[in-house]
Design a protein around this motif. Structure first.
Motif, PDB file in Angstrom:
ATOM      1  N   ARG A   4       2.770   1.524  -3.409  1.00 11.78           N
ATOM      2  CA  ARG A   4       1.864   1.916  -4.493  1.00 11.78           C
ATOM      3  C   ARG A   4       1.483   3.387  -4.398  1.00 11.78           C
ATOM      4  O   ARG A   4       1.301   4.052  -5.423  1.00 11.78           O
ATOM      5  N   ILE A  46       6.751  -2.153  -8.465  1.00 11.29           N
ATOM      6  CA  ILE A  46       6.485  -3.384  -7.715  1.00 11.29           C
ATOM      7  C   ILE A  46       6.797  -4.561  -8.632  1.00 11.29           C
ATOM      8  O   ILE A  46       6.290  -4.642  -9.751  1.00 11.29           O
ATOM      9  N   GLU A  94       1.468  -4.361 -12.553  1.00 11.00           N
ATOM     10  CA  GLU A  94       2.672  -4.750 -11.828  1.00 11.00           C
ATOM     11  C   GLU A  94       3.328  -5.969 -12.472  1.00 11.00           C
ATOM     12  O   GLU A  94       2.671  -6.820 -13.060  1.00 11.00           O
ATOM     13  N   ASN A 140       3.984   5.353  -6.283  1.00  9.44           N
ATOM     14  CA  ASN A 140       4.293   4.852  -7.633  1.00  9.44           C
ATOM     15  C   ASN A 140       5.635   4.140  -7.716  1.00  9.44           C
ATOM     16  O   ASN A 140       6.314   4.185  -8.745  1.00  9.44           O
ATOM     17  N   HIS A 158       0.834  -1.203   0.000  1.00  9.10           N
ATOM     18  CA  HIS A 158       0.000   0.000   0.000  1.00  9.10           C
ATOM     19  C   HIS A 158       0.873   1.260   0.000  1.00  9.10           C
ATOM     20  O   HIS A 158       0.641   2.196  -0.769  1.00  9.10           O
TER      21      HIS A 158
END
Length: 195
Positions: free
Chosen positions: A52, A58, A107, A55, A49
């Motif tokens: 993300r 991942i 991702e 940005n 979390h």
């Protein structure tokens, strides 16, 4: 994370059902119990979390073999029995990323056939193409895949951070011993301090 998040990537290794879920074929090795005792998947979810939100790149890396097991190293003490027990076979529930930390469509998900996330994968190419210089590594197992990836990343001149509370081992001793070794080549910290 700082405003320089584009130079960082969160690399999540082997959080697959076969290994981390209590119903997985490798659950008896202790990984599922360790995860339950430490709430590791909750920590990984929180780390995701936070990453993300900035940005951060991942990347998921999962272990698996094709249905013919042509990539399986039959003489390996670690992987030698995979075909016999039909473990780690791609295309089914066992090699899917655990639902609690599922990747988003944008991702990256890579498949590996050995311990290291770098061995015969596109990981290094993707990281370099995206301008990544710092890695945050989490995964299963601390003493195997995490340590192997951290060593490989170190030798490729990445700045390596291991998220200790986002790693799983078969037991406490393996986890602690590995983190002590990893501290020689990386920063070992908890996800809240790194993200």
């Amino acid at each position: 994370m700082n405003n320089n998040s584009k130079t960082k990537a969160l690399v999540l290794i082997d959080f697959i059902n076969e290994i981390i879920d209590p119903a997985g074929k490798l659950a008896g090795k202790g990984y599922a119990r360790f995860e339950a005792d430490h709430h590791t998947l909750s920590n990984v979810s929180a780390a995701l979390h936070a990453a993300r939100a900035t940005n951060t790149l991942i990347v998921y890396v999962r272990l698996g073999f094709s249905p013919t097991y042509v990539e399986q190293p039959g003489s390996s003490p670690l992987f030698g029995g995979a075909k016999k027990f039909e473990a780690l076979r791609l295309g089914g529930w066992g090699t899917e990323i655990h639902a609690s930390i599922s990747p988003l469509s944008e991702e990256v998900v890579l498949t590996k056939h050995r311990i290291s996330a770098f061995y015969s994968t596109q990981l290094d190419l993707i990281l370099r193409n995206q301008g990544v210089s710092s890695l945050l590594i989490a995964g299963v197992a601390t003493d195997l895949a995490v340590q192997s990836a951290a060593r490989d990343a170190h030798d490729r001149d990445y700045d390596v951070t291991v998220l200790a509370d986002c790693c799983v081992a078969a037991n406490e001793e393996d986890h602690a011993t590995s983190l002590k070794t990893l501290a020689k080549i990386s920063t070992v910290t908890n996800f809240e301090s790194a993200l």
